[in-house]
Design a protein around this motif. Sequence first.
Motif, PDB file in Angstrom:
ATOM      1  N   GLY A 344      36.364  30.415  30.256  1.00  0.00           N
ATOM      2  CA  GLY A 344      37.190  29.987  31.389  1.00  0.00           C
ATOM      3  C   GLY A 344      36.652  28.800  32.148  1.00  0.00           C
ATOM      4  N   LEU A 345      35.625  28.149  31.647  1.00  0.00           N
ATOM      5  CA  LEU A 345      35.041  27.024  32.372  1.00  0.00           C
ATOM      6  C   LEU A 345      35.939  25.796  32.331  1.00  0.00           C
ATOM      7  CD1 LEU A 345      31.357  27.601  31.297  1.00  0.00           C
ATOM      8  CD2 LEU A 345      32.298  27.838  33.594  1.00  0.00           C
ATOM      9  N   ASP A 346      36.788  25.680  31.312  1.00  0.00           N
ATOM     10  CA  ASP A 346      37.763  24.598  31.315  1.00  0.00           C
ATOM     11  C   ASP A 346      38.804  24.821  32.407  1.00  0.00           C
ATOM     12  OD1 ASP A 346      38.680  26.829  30.000  1.00  0.00           O
ATOM     13  OD2 ASP A 346      39.867  25.729  28.528  1.00  0.00           O
ATOM     14  N   LEU A 347      39.172  26.080  32.641  1.00  0.00           N
ATOM     15  CA  LEU A 347      40.098  26.394  33.735  1.00  0.00           C
ATOM     16  C   LEU A 347      39.447  26.146  35.088  1.00  0.00           C
ATOM     17  CD1 LEU A 347      41.577  29.735  32.321  1.00  0.00           C
ATOM     18  CD2 LEU A 347      42.533  27.433  32.159  1.00  0.00           C
ATOM     19  N   ARG A 350      39.971  22.618  36.054  1.00  0.00           N
ATOM     20  CA  ARG A 350      41.323  22.384  36.579  1.00  0.00           C
ATOM     21  C   ARG A 350      41.434  22.839  38.031  1.00  0.00           C
ATOM     22  NH1 ARG A 350      45.391  25.070  32.449  1.00  0.00           N
ATOM     23  NH2 ARG A 350      46.760  24.637  34.213  1.00  0.00           N
ATOM     24  N   LEU A 351      40.809  23.966  38.352  1.00  0.00           N
ATOM     25  CA  LEU A 351      40.830  24.454  39.729  1.00  0.00           C
ATOM     26  C   LEU A 351      40.088  23.501  40.659  1.00  0.00           C
ATOM     27  CD1 LEU A 351      40.171  28.245  39.031  1.00  0.00           C
ATOM     28  CD2 LEU A 351      42.351  27.191  39.672  1.00  0.00           C
ATOM     29  N   GLU A 352      38.997  22.924  40.162  1.00  0.00           N
ATOM     30  CA  GLU A 352      38.266  21.928  40.961  1.00  0.00           C
ATOM     31  C   GLU A 352      39.149  20.716  41.246  1.00  0.00           C
ATOM     32  OE1 GLU A 352      35.398  21.794  42.400  1.00  0.00           O
ATOM     33  OE2 GLU A 352      34.042  23.251  41.485  1.00  0.00           O
ATOM     34  N   GLU A 361      38.390  17.122  48.529  1.00  0.00           N
ATOM     35  CA  GLU A 361      37.024  17.243  48.023  1.00  0.00           C
ATOM     36  C   GLU A 361      36.934  18.406  47.041  1.00  0.00           C
ATOM     37  OE1 GLU A 361      34.611  17.913  51.416  1.00  0.00           O
ATOM     38  OE2 GLU A 361      35.439  19.892  51.850  1.00  0.00           O
ATOM     39  N   TYR A 362      35.937  18.309  46.155  1.00  0.00           N
ATOM     40  CA  TYR A 362      35.665  19.422  45.249  1.00  0.00           C
ATOM     41  C   TYR A 362      34.932  20.520  46.011  1.00  0.00           C
ATOM     42  CZ  TYR A 362      36.593  16.070  41.462  1.00  0.00           C
ATOM     43  OH  TYR A 362      37.172  15.147  40.632  1.00  0.00           O
ATOM     44  N   PHE A 363      35.077  21.770  45.555  1.00  0.00           N
ATOM     45  CA  PHE A 363      34.285  22.839  46.156  1.00  0.00           C
ATOM     46  C   PHE A 363      32.997  23.001  45.352  1.00  0.00           C
ATOM     47  CE2 PHE A 363      37.078  25.001  43.107  1.00  0.00           C
ATOM     48  CZ  PHE A 363      36.221  25.851  42.441  1.00  0.00           C
ATOM     49  N   PRO A 364      31.868  23.191  46.023  1.00  0.00           N
ATOM     50  CA  PRO A 364      30.597  23.375  45.304  1.00  0.00           C
ATOM     51  C   PRO A 364      30.562  24.732  44.616  1.00  0.00           C
ATOM     52  CG  PRO A 364      30.281  23.715  47.641  1.00  0.00           C
ATOM     53  CD  PRO A 364      31.702  23.249  47.486  1.00  0.00           C
ATOM     54  N   ILE A 365      29.836  24.814  43.521  1.00  0.00           N
ATOM     55  CA  ILE A 365      29.720  26.074  42.789  1.00  0.00           C
ATOM     56  C   ILE A 365      28.419  26.083  41.993  1.00  0.00           C
ATOM     57  CG2 ILE A 365      30.999  25.227  40.764  1.00  0.00           C
ATOM     58  CD1 ILE A 365      32.170  28.120  40.563  1.00  0.00           C
ATOM     59  N   ARG A 537      47.824  33.723  41.104  1.00  0.00           N
ATOM     60  CA  ARG A 537      48.746  33.440  40.005  1.00  0.00           C
ATOM     61  C   ARG A 537      48.723  31.971  39.591  1.00  0.00           C
ATOM     62  NH1 ARG A 537      51.184  36.489  43.788  1.00  0.00           N
ATOM     63  NH2 ARG A 537      51.976  38.550  43.220  1.00  0.00           N
ATOM     64  N   ASN A 538      48.261  31.114  40.473  1.00  0.00           N
ATOM     65  CA  ASN A 538      48.278  29.679  40.206  1.00  0.00           C
ATOM     66  C   ASN A 538      47.169  29.011  41.010  1.00  0.00           C
ATOM     67  OD1 ASN A 538      49.374  29.335  42.925  1.00  0.00           O
ATOM     68  ND2 ASN A 538      51.316  30.020  42.038  1.00  0.00           N
ATOM     69  N   GLU A 539      47.039  27.697  40.832  1.00  0.00           N
ATOM     70  CA  GLU A 539      45.967  26.958  41.494  1.00  0.00           C
ATOM     71  C   GLU A 539      46.086  27.002  43.013  1.00  0.00           C
ATOM     72  OE1 GLU A 539      47.871  25.789  39.105  1.00  0.00           O
ATOM     73  OE2 GLU A 539      46.698  24.799  37.523  1.00  0.00           O
ATOM     74  N   PHE A 540      47.319  26.998  43.506  1.00  0.00           N
ATOM     75  CA  PHE A 540      47.525  27.000  44.950  1.00  0.00           C
ATOM     76  C   PHE A 540      46.987  28.288  45.569  1.00  0.00           C
ATOM     77  CE2 PHE A 540      50.023  27.528  48.849  1.00  0.00           C
ATOM     78  CZ  PHE A 540      49.827  26.287  49.443  1.00  0.00           C
ATOM     79  N   GLU A 541      47.290  29.419  44.948  1.00  0.00           N
ATOM     80  CA  GLU A 541      46.786  30.693  45.462  1.00  0.00           C
ATOM     81  C   GLU A 541      45.276  30.798  45.309  1.00  0.00           C
ATOM     82  OE1 GLU A 541      50.758  33.462  44.800  1.00  0.00           O
ATOM     83  OE2 GLU A 541      48.866  34.042  43.893  1.00  0.00           O
TER      84      GLU A 541
END
Length: 716
Positions: A344-347, A350-352, A361-365, A537-541
């Motif tokens: 799931g790292l490719d997903l 996309r979330l970033e 901005e990107y979120f740190p992880i 369910r999606n990137e927004f959520e």
Amino acid sequence: MSDDIISVPSLAGASSRSDEASALTASENSSTTLEDQLPQFSSLVASMSELWLQQEKKAARSSMEVDAEINVVSNETNRKAITSESDLNLPNRHFHIVTTAALPWFTGTAVNPLLRAAYLHRRTQKISRQDQQWVTLVIPWLDRPEDQKETLGRIFLSPQQQETFIRDWLRHEASMPDAASGLRILFYEARYHSGLGSIFAMGDLLQTIQGAGLSMDVCILEEPEHINWFRAPGDGWTQKYKFVIGVLHTNYKEYITTNGGVSGLWAGPAISLLSSAMVRAYCHKVIKLSAALHDYAPEKEVVCNVHGVRSEFLTEGRRRANECPSDKDEPTPYFIGKMMWAKGLDLLLRLEDYHKALTGEYFPIDIYGKGPEQQMIQKAFQTGSRNRKEHRQTNNNNINGSIIGKTVDIIQHNATCGADNTETASCKSGAASDSSISTSKTSSASKASTLLSVFRENILLSQENMTQKVREPIPCRFPGRVDHLTLKRYKTFVNPSVSEVLCTTTAEALAMGKFVIIPIHPSNNFFLNFPNCLGYRNEFEFVANLHWAQNNEPLALTPEWEKQLSWEAATDRFIDASAITIEEAQNRKQLGHNKLDERIAWFHKELGKGKRGNMLRKLLGGGPLSDPFKYGTPNHYQDETTTMVSDRLTDSDDTASLSSNESMTNDREVISKIGASIDRDLRADDTLLDVRGDFRPSGFSEAVRASLSSLKRTVA
């Protein structure tokens, strides 16, 4: 907007009304920038999303309570009517748990079978009331140091050294000294397949177990499809054991489809068909950890989470609940798992990107773990590249070495050659008119060359612009492989994977009292009802849930929620899920399912014998596993079409014993003839068993033997 819509039940007393008021005030202020509005807007969305999630959880819990009441009645009724072979609560039963990985490879198929064996050891001691070794864990021994280094991260000189490590881990890390000393551990010879990222047995596993003089009562195959793909020919599991249970851990179809690049015929449909055959042939009962898996043998299957978490994770959850929120808590979310794109790292990339588009901005992880694709993944996060496939070949960014570049060269060459043979030429371009342009042979070649040069420059320019757009790195860290239990300072776990069947790290994070942000997916159904689970369910959520987690504190788990995550409850579920009712057994017999399973097992055994079996395993992508006879007794694997095993393929000749053309030609002929014989046989009488239950000769079996005997003579 009415009050009942915005009065959101807060996880830690946060006021959703104040969030909404702030968002509305910001939206009314025309001078406020978009960057200022977005965080406030996300806060409102988080509140709304939490309300919807709580409503769904309430409905789901009601449904679960009804189902639980029905199951209690059903279990009480069925308990009296289950077959004696499938009743695991009977005293003096011997269990063999066979798996394909072992510590210190901290993967799910190593840790979970070990803990299942440990807790079954405790259970059998109570049931049988005798201090004996009722449970045996059967695990692989990798004799090649390079295989150990790749999977275990260290090298053991002997199986005894690895066994000592495993027992020490049970004693000190899992706090199970009784199991550490009382559990029997048996090793089998194995090899690591780098293409599939998995370990497979060399030689006959059943012969190894029988050679140890163990009682053949109950066998638990952890990943039965994996264990049997390349197994050496021999008697089937259901022939030797009274009862065989298969536990399906991994969605191999998803892995193969997503990753690709595996040699042989490994593709999604092919692996699904083969896995279904292995499950049908060698299991009496099949337990799927979640509904994310497709159907293998529907009449044998049940969906049930039979995994738990170590008690130390629940202890950490209680500690966190009893302490006040601390400034030492790490606000940065984290991920832990094997470093593979399929996790799931490719997903996550996309979330970033979506988070940056929404908030600026990107979120740190922090990303923990190791794996075969670690370098590619780190490069994708740290250099800003978003296309994981571009890292598979280093020259993909070079237009001169790419497929497009080569195509341009060919077209340009053909245009020049064509101009030498004709007086006129026609040159078409997407941006030019569709009319033909008649020129001399010199001007024609020049025109084609010019247009194609412009085409090449446009491709280079677009690639350069794309590279500039994605070069901003993500604020992330890759600390390496660690024990999940050591990550106590984090409060938010992110796991975007949809290829898992049931993710152990998600259960561990919930047990530690953390927020868990996961997609709403069949593989996560077990977790979505927990109060600290934030599904999306999606990137927004996802962005909304992440914002919520960063501004709230997780709830303490109640004793009921803790029990669901424990291995004691998982063992109870396992025993209940394994049961077969007398009515169910009778239905299988009447419908002929048992005959079909026996036929598949026989066919698998016949095709795997001798050199012909080696060749078929090669065709299926077996690689170093194509010759599993190194550790077997030669006479055990002989058949009437095979010479002594002493002339079998050697380790150094795994891929070159036959020329590529000869091998592929012979393989295609074998498959063609076998396929034709299958069609003929299916149209004939389907009865393959005589009154004694033995297979009698049929057109199908004779065609297989004739084809493979012919192949053997051709190779010889």
